[in-house]
Every structure is written in structure tokens, then in C-alpha cells.
Scaffold this motif. Sequence first.
Motif, short mmCIF file in Angstrom:
data_model
loop_
_atom_site.label_atom_id
_atom_site.label_comp_id
_atom_site.label_asym_id
_atom_site.label_seq_id
_atom_site.Cartn_x
_atom_site.Cartn_y
_atom_site.Cartn_z
N ARG A 51 8.56 4.36 13.55
CA ARG A 51 9.56 4.95 12.64
C ARG A 51 9.93 3.98 11.53
NH1 ARG A 51 11.47 7.48 17.51
NH2 ARG A 51 12.81 5.70 17.99
N VAL A 52 10.03 2.70 11.87
CA VAL A 52 10.30 1.67 10.86
C VAL A 52 9.16 1.63 9.85
CG1 VAL A 52 10.50 -0.83 10.50
CG2 VAL A 52 11.79 0.27 12.33
N ALA A 53 7.91 1.71 10.34
CA ALA A 53 6.76 1.67 9.44
C ALA A 53 6.75 2.86 8.49
CB ALA A 53 5.46 1.64 10.26
N VAL A 54 7.04 4.04 9.01
CA VAL A 54 7.05 5.25 8.17
C VAL A 54 8.15 5.15 7.11
CG1 VAL A 54 7.49 7.74 8.19
CG2 VAL A 54 5.99 6.73 9.91
N GLN A 55 9.33 4.67 7.50
CA GLN A 55 10.42 4.52 6.54
C GLN A 55 10.10 3.45 5.50
OE1 GLN A 55 13.25 6.53 6.32
NE2 GLN A 55 13.21 5.51 4.34
N ALA A 56 9.48 2.36 5.94
CA ALA A 56 9.10 1.30 5.00
C ALA A 56 8.10 1.82 3.98
CB ALA A 56 8.52 0.11 5.77
N LEU A 57 7.16 2.64 4.43
CA LEU A 57 6.19 3.23 3.51
C LEU A 57 6.90 4.10 2.47
CD1 LEU A 57 3.35 3.95 2.55
CD2 LEU A 57 3.22 5.63 4.40
N ALA A 58 7.85 4.89 2.91
CA ALA A 58 8.58 5.78 2.00
C ALA A 58 9.41 5.00 0.98
CB ALA A 58 9.49 6.72 2.80
N ASN A 59 9.79 3.78 1.30
CA ASN A 59 10.62 2.97 0.41
C ASN A 59 9.83 2.16 -0.61
OD1 ASN A 59 12.92 3.88 1.70
ND2 ASN A 59 13.04 2.12 3.08
N LEU A 60 8.51 2.13 -0.49
CA LEU A 60 7.69 1.35 -1.41
C LEU A 60 7.52 2.08 -2.75
CD1 LEU A 60 4.86 0.13 1.00
CD2 LEU A 60 6.61 -1.29 -0.08
N PRO A 61 7.21 1.34 -3.81
CA PRO A 61 6.89 2.00 -5.09
C PRO A 61 5.71 2.95 -4.91
CG PRO A 61 7.15 -0.37 -5.38
CD PRO A 61 7.15 -0.13 -3.91
N GLU A 62 5.69 4.01 -5.69
CA GLU A 62 4.68 5.06 -5.52
C GLU A 62 3.24 4.54 -5.57
OE1 GLU A 62 3.43 9.45 -7.24
OE2 GLU A 62 5.12 8.39 -8.10
N PRO A 63 2.88 3.63 -6.50
CA PRO A 63 1.49 3.15 -6.50
C PRO A 63 1.10 2.48 -5.17
CG PRO A 63 2.54 2.60 -8.57
CD PRO A 63 3.62 3.11 -7.67
N MET A 64 2.03 1.71 -4.58
CA MET A 64 1.72 1.06 -3.31
C MET A 64 1.67 2.09 -2.18
SD MET A 64 0.79 -1.84 -2.32
CE MET A 64 0.20 -2.30 -0.68
N GLN A 65 2.54 3.08 -2.22
CA GLN A 65 2.47 4.17 -1.23
C GLN A 65 1.10 4.83 -1.28
OE1 GLN A 65 5.55 7.16 -0.94
NE2 GLN A 65 7.07 5.77 -1.83
#
Length: 200
Positions: free
Chosen positions: A76-90
Motif C-alpha cells: 500500500r505504501v508503494a502504491v501511494q508513493a507511485l501516485a505521489n510521483l511526478p507524472e513522467p516518473m509514474q
Amino acid sequence: TRIVGTDLAEPTYRQRIATAVGLLAAWQGANLAYEQVTELIVPAAGDKVTYYSTPVRNPLSMRAPELTESELARVRVAVQALANLPEPMQNRIRLSLRWFERASHGDSIDSFLQLWVAIETVAMPDTNIAHLVALIAGEYGIPAADVRRRYAIGRVFGLRGDIVHGGRRPSISSAFLDFVGALYTDALMAVLGVPESRRA
């Protein structure tokens, strides 16, 4: 083709599923994420039966999933961290997860190359392996020189070059693919800021 009740095309959903499966496979191994491996065709007329199957790796040779509350919290932490990254990095991470998902169902040179592309996509803004070495060093809390020596990242990168540019066709073992997949998981978790992956 569009999914009924949505404005999104089917390929978009297939990509999303592959991304999710890639994350699950990177997090807990291929035993948690599987695909159809057989197909049985029985025609309405006649008595011919057709059976298709791909090679299947023994599940006992792979990591057993660990589905504890603490591990579920980590994903869950990983999924939330992904959502918080800038769009190009996502976008880079999602693409890398789809490459990882493809690689997790194979056992050949193609799987190795798919794993390496996943690593480059998530951890290397260019072809300099120093970025990957630095991520792994930070994840393990050891000097970059130790990472280079212990995990032979330069040799792995060199093998990729020998295959792609030199036409080499080495035998690739499942243990080696597991190792390269573990490097990917460590790099992914380092980018997402999820501590203590240490799979390699």
C-alpha cells in the motif's frame, strides 16, 4: 474495442492489469502472479481434441508469497508513493512494471532483456549504470564499490550489450533471471522509498 460503461479502450485496461500484475510479481514473486498456461479445444463436430501449453516453471523453485499484514501495508505504501510521483516518473515506473510482468513468464534471453529494460526504465535516466549502482548502494547502506563487486552490475550490463550488439546467445538460467529480477525489485522499491527490500 471499448469497455462497456467506460470511455477507455480495452488496451488501456490491459496495460493497467499488466502494471498491477508486474507490481505484485516484483513485490512477492511470480507465484503470486500467474497467467493461463493451457488451452483445451473440443470441437462440436468430430472427435479431435487439441491441447496447447507453454513451459511451466516448478512453483517450488520460486519464492513463496508472504501475505502478512506488514507486507500488505508495504505494498500500500508503494502504491501511494507511485501516485505521489511526478507524472513522467509514474509513467516510467508503470512501463517498467509491464516489462517486468512480461519477463516473469519466461525463461530465456528474451526474459533477461525484458528484465534489463525494466531496470533501465525505472532506475536509469540514461545508459550509465552508476544510477542503478547508487540506488542499490543506498538501499543496502553500502559503498558503491561494494555494490559493483558483490552484485556484478557491470557484468550484467555487459551481457546485455553482448546479446543486443554482439549477437551472443548464452544459456540463461532461472537462478540468474531471479537475481536480475531481484535487482529490479530493489531498484523499484528504492525509487518508491519503500525500505528494506534487499532481494538481491
